[in-house]
Design a protein around this motif. Structure first.
Motif, PDB file in Angstrom:
ATOM      1  N   SER A   1      -4.713   6.419  -1.263  1.00 35.69           N
ATOM      2  CA  SER A   1      -3.999   5.239  -0.799  1.00 35.69           C
ATOM      3  C   SER A   1      -4.247   4.155  -1.838  1.00 35.69           C
ATOM      4  O   SER A   1      -5.397   3.822  -2.127  1.00 35.69           O
TER       5      SER A   1
ATOM      6  N   THR B   1       0.847  -1.185   0.000  1.00 34.37           N
ATOM      7  CA  THR B   1       0.000   0.000   0.000  1.00 34.37           C
ATOM      8  C   THR B   1       0.883   1.236   0.000  1.00 34.37           C
ATOM      9  O   THR B   1       1.771   1.373   0.840  1.00 34.37           O
TER      10      THR B   1
ATOM     11  N   SER C   1       0.817   5.592  -0.374  1.00 28.75           N
ATOM     12  CA  SER C   1      -0.039   6.772  -0.262  1.00 28.75           C
ATOM     13  C   SER C   1       0.656   7.971  -0.874  1.00 28.75           C
ATOM     14  O   SER C   1       1.884   8.026  -0.945  1.00 28.75           O
TER      15      SER C   1
END
Length: 161
Positions: A129, A73, A75
């Protein structure tokens, strides 16, 4: 191409996707010209090394992108919306030498539903995100998916009897 310290037979090659990020028109190299490149893969069966000239153009960018793993992940902030996708300035990521951001989301990866325009989903300045899909060595960017980081919005299809 021959590699320093090895026999005169060709041992390495630079594919078209691993040439310069900055100047694609200057991609033709002259036989015998020395280049700087990073080994990105080795084909033991062929005895060849795949090389990337792009990897040596911006070592900070390459060092940031290379260790990223599929599914991670990431961002950042949307910095540019184009007709073909969205550029994202990733948190802790370096500046890109050509593009407005190191991250890129294609239109299909913005949402589970059909999207006509990227601006229907995100706005410049918006924080996002995303899931990391791949390191695009041709563009020197992280390919991202906003939709993969969200629940599937497609309603289940009715079962046929």
């Amino acid at each position: 191409m021959t590699l320093d310290g090895f026999a005169a037979r060709p041992l390495g090659f630079v594919g078209p996707l691993d040439l310069s990020w900055r100047d694609r028109s200057a991609a033709v190299e002259v036989v015998g010209q020395r280049i700087t490149a990073e080994v990105t893969a080795i084909d033991l069966d062929q005895g060849l090394a795949r090389l990337s000239m792009a990897a040596t153009e911006d070592s900070e960018l390459w060092a940031y992108l290379k260790p990223l793993r599929v599914g991670a992940t990431l961002s950042g902030r949307v910095v540019s919306i184009e007709r073909f996708g969205v550029f994202v300035a990733l948190d802790d990521g370096p500046d890109h030498p050509v593009h407005p951001g190191v991250g890129f989301i294609t239109i299909p990866e913005l949402s589970w539903r059909h999207v006509e325009r990227a601006s229907d989903v995100v706005q410049v300045g918006q924080r996002v995100s995303c899931e990391f899909l791949q390191f695009d060595t041709w563009q020197g960017e992280a390919r991202l998916s906003l939709r993969a980081a969200q629940p599937d919005e497609v309603p289940p299809q009715p079962k046929r009897l």
